[in-house]
Design a protein around this motif. Sequence first.
Motif, PDB file in Angstrom:
ATOM      1  N   UNK A   1     103.837  14.887  72.030  1.00 64.01           N
ATOM      2  CA  UNK A   1     105.157  14.677  72.571  1.00 64.01           C
ATOM      3  C   UNK A   1     106.114  15.751  72.076  1.00 64.01           C
ATOM      4  N   UNK A   2     106.046  16.042  70.802  1.00 68.36           N
ATOM      5  CA  UNK A   2     106.922  17.044  70.213  1.00 68.36           C
ATOM      6  C   UNK A   2     106.551  18.421  70.756  1.00 68.36           C
ATOM      7  N   UNK A   3     105.263  18.657  70.880  1.00 69.65           N
ATOM      8  CA  UNK A   3     104.805  19.951  71.397  1.00 69.65           C
ATOM      9  C   UNK A   3     105.270  20.149  72.841  1.00 69.65           C
ATOM     10  N   UNK A   4     105.249  19.100  73.606  1.00 72.91           N
ATOM     11  CA  UNK A   4     105.702  19.183  74.990  1.00 72.91           C
ATOM     12  C   UNK A   4     107.185  19.547  75.065  1.00 72.91           C
ATOM     13  N   UNK A   5     107.992  18.933  74.239  1.00 73.65           N
ATOM     14  CA  UNK A   5     109.434  19.224  74.221  1.00 73.65           C
ATOM     15  C   UNK A   5     109.680  20.653  73.757  1.00 73.65           C
ATOM     16  N   UNK A   6     108.896  21.106  72.781  1.00 75.70           N
ATOM     17  CA  UNK A   6     109.052  22.471  72.272  1.00 75.70           C
ATOM     18  C   UNK A   6     108.699  23.477  73.363  1.00 75.70           C
ATOM     19  N   UNK A   7     107.602  23.255  74.069  1.00 76.75           N
ATOM     20  CA  UNK A   7     107.217  24.154  75.161  1.00 76.75           C
ATOM     21  C   UNK A   7     108.233  24.138  76.293  1.00 76.75           C
ATOM     22  N   UNK A   8     108.736  22.965  76.623  1.00 74.03           N
ATOM     23  CA  UNK A   8     109.743  22.869  77.686  1.00 74.03           C
ATOM     24  C   UNK A   8     110.994  23.636  77.301  1.00 74.03           C
ATOM     25  N   UNK A   9     111.416  23.521  76.050  1.00 69.24           N
ATOM     26  CA  UNK A   9     112.614  24.234  75.582  1.00 69.24           C
ATOM     27  C   UNK A   9     112.377  25.742  75.609  1.00 69.24           C
ATOM     28  N   UNK A  10     111.184  26.178  75.238  1.00 74.04           N
ATOM     29  CA  UNK A  10     110.887  27.619  75.236  1.00 74.04           C
ATOM     30  C   UNK A  10     110.809  28.174  76.649  1.00 74.04           C
ATOM     31  N   UNK A  11     110.197  27.426  77.567  1.00 71.74           N
ATOM     32  CA  UNK A  11     110.049  27.929  78.932  1.00 71.74           C
ATOM     33  C   UNK A  11     111.357  27.909  79.715  1.00 71.74           C
ATOM     34  N   UNK A  12     112.334  27.145  79.249  1.00 65.86           N
ATOM     35  CA  UNK A  12     113.632  27.143  79.916  1.00 65.86           C
ATOM     36  C   UNK A  12     114.554  28.217  79.336  1.00 65.86           C
ATOM     37  N   UNK A  13     114.044  28.984  78.403  1.00 64.16           N
ATOM     38  CA  UNK A  13     114.826  30.069  77.811  1.00 64.16           C
ATOM     39  C   UNK A  13     114.647  31.331  78.652  1.00 64.16           C
ATOM     40  N   UNK A  14     115.709  31.816  79.294  1.00 63.70           N
ATOM     41  CA  UNK A  14     115.581  33.006  80.159  1.00 63.70           C
ATOM     42  C   UNK A  14     115.094  34.248  79.413  1.00 63.70           C
ATOM     43  N   UNK A  15     115.495  34.420  78.178  1.00 63.46           N
ATOM     44  CA  UNK A  15     115.064  35.604  77.424  1.00 63.46           C
ATOM     45  C   UNK A  15     113.564  35.569  77.164  1.00 63.46           C
ATOM     46  N   UNK A  16     113.062  34.402  76.789  1.00 64.04           N
ATOM     47  CA  UNK A  16     111.629  34.294  76.512  1.00 64.04           C
ATOM     48  C   UNK A  16     110.821  34.510  77.786  1.00 64.04           C
ATOM     49  N   UNK A  17     111.245  33.932  78.895  1.00 66.52           N
ATOM     50  CA  UNK A  17     110.544  34.107  80.165  1.00 66.52           C
ATOM     51  C   UNK A  17     110.545  35.575  80.574  1.00 66.52           C
ATOM     52  N   UNK A  18     111.669  36.250  80.373  1.00 66.43           N
ATOM     53  CA  UNK A  18     111.766  37.683  80.702  1.00 66.43           C
ATOM     54  C   UNK A  18     110.802  38.506  79.850  1.00 66.43           C
ATOM     55  N   UNK A  19     110.763  38.220  78.563  1.00 65.69           N
ATOM     56  CA  UNK A  19     109.865  38.977  77.667  1.00 65.69           C
ATOM     57  C   UNK A  19     108.401  38.708  78.007  1.00 65.69           C
ATOM     58  N   UNK A  20     108.087  37.447  78.325  1.00 65.92           N
ATOM     59  CA  UNK A  20     106.710  37.132  78.689  1.00 65.92           C
ATOM     60  C   UNK A  20     106.310  37.818  79.991  1.00 65.92           C
ATOM     61  N   UNK A  21     107.218  37.878  80.956  1.00 63.08           N
ATOM     62  CA  UNK A  21     106.890  38.496  82.244  1.00 63.08           C
ATOM     63  C   UNK A  21     106.647  39.993  82.110  1.00 63.08           C
ATOM     64  N   UNK A  22     107.209  40.598  81.073  1.00 58.15           N
ATOM     65  CA  UNK A  22     107.002  42.030  80.859  1.00 58.15           C
ATOM     66  C   UNK A  22     105.761  42.322  80.019  1.00 58.15           C
ATOM     67  N   UNK A  23     105.130  41.306  79.460  1.00 62.86           N
ATOM     68  CA  UNK A  23     103.948  41.545  78.626  1.00 62.86           C
ATOM     69  C   UNK A  23     102.726  41.832  79.491  1.00 62.86           C
ATOM     70  N   UNK A  24     101.852  42.650  78.971  1.00 63.22           N
ATOM     71  CA  UNK A  24     100.673  43.076  79.723  1.00 63.22           C
ATOM     72  C   UNK A  24      99.746  41.911  80.106  1.00 63.22           C
ATOM     73  N   UNK A  25      99.435  40.975  79.240  1.00 63.51           N
ATOM     74  CA  UNK A  25      98.536  39.880  79.637  1.00 63.51           C
ATOM     75  C   UNK A  25      99.106  39.010  80.767  1.00 63.51           C
ATOM     76  N   UNK A  26     100.392  38.746  80.734  1.00 61.96           N
ATOM     77  CA  UNK A  26     100.995  37.920  81.775  1.00 61.96           C
ATOM     78  C   UNK A  26     101.015  38.675  83.096  1.00 61.96           C
ATOM     79  N   UNK A  27     101.341  39.962  83.054  1.00 60.47           N
ATOM     80  CA  UNK A  27     101.335  40.766  84.286  1.00 60.47           C
ATOM     81  C   UNK A  27      99.938  40.821  84.878  1.00 60.47           C
ATOM     82  N   UNK A  28      98.940  41.009  84.018  1.00 58.03           N
ATOM     83  CA  UNK A  28      97.558  41.072  84.503  1.00 58.03           C
ATOM     84  C   UNK A  28      97.131  39.730  85.102  1.00 58.03           C
ATOM     85  N   UNK A  29      97.523  38.638  84.475  1.00 57.35           N
ATOM     86  CA  UNK A  29      97.195  37.316  85.005  1.00 57.35           C
ATOM     87  C   UNK A  29      97.864  37.114  86.371  1.00 57.35           C
ATOM     88  N   UNK A  30      99.086  37.596  86.529  1.00 56.45           N
ATOM     89  CA  UNK A  30      99.771  37.485  87.815  1.00 56.45           C
ATOM     90  C   UNK A  30      99.073  38.336  88.875  1.00 56.45           C
TER      91      UNK A  30
END
Length: 99
Positions: A1-30
């Motif tokens: 439950x706590x892990x779910x809330x932590x992940x939800x809070x991180x994924x709703x962070x625009x800066x974190x999403x932006x940094x992840x989208x620029x990373x090579x593994x995420x781009x390759x997965x896309x």
Amino acid sequence: MVLRRLLAALLHSPQLVERLSESRPIRRAAQLTAFVLLQAQLRGLDAARRLRALAAGPAGNWARRAARFRDAFSQELRRGLRDRPGPPPRSQRGPGADS
């Protein structure tokens, strides 16, 4: 439950999403996801095209064969009626013949 809330809070962070989208593994997965989806779409379209051709082919062929049979049958029937000999003798006529 706590892990779910932590992940939800991180994924709703625009800066974190932006940094992840620029990373090579995420781009390759896309890229791989887009490639797989496009290949599936192309294969689906090809399969649908083949099914339409398969469905239309024999039906059209069947219709042509039926029309050819009808024409040949009617032509033979006309020829047979035209070339038949005179009326059969009185003894060979069917029951109920008046004359």
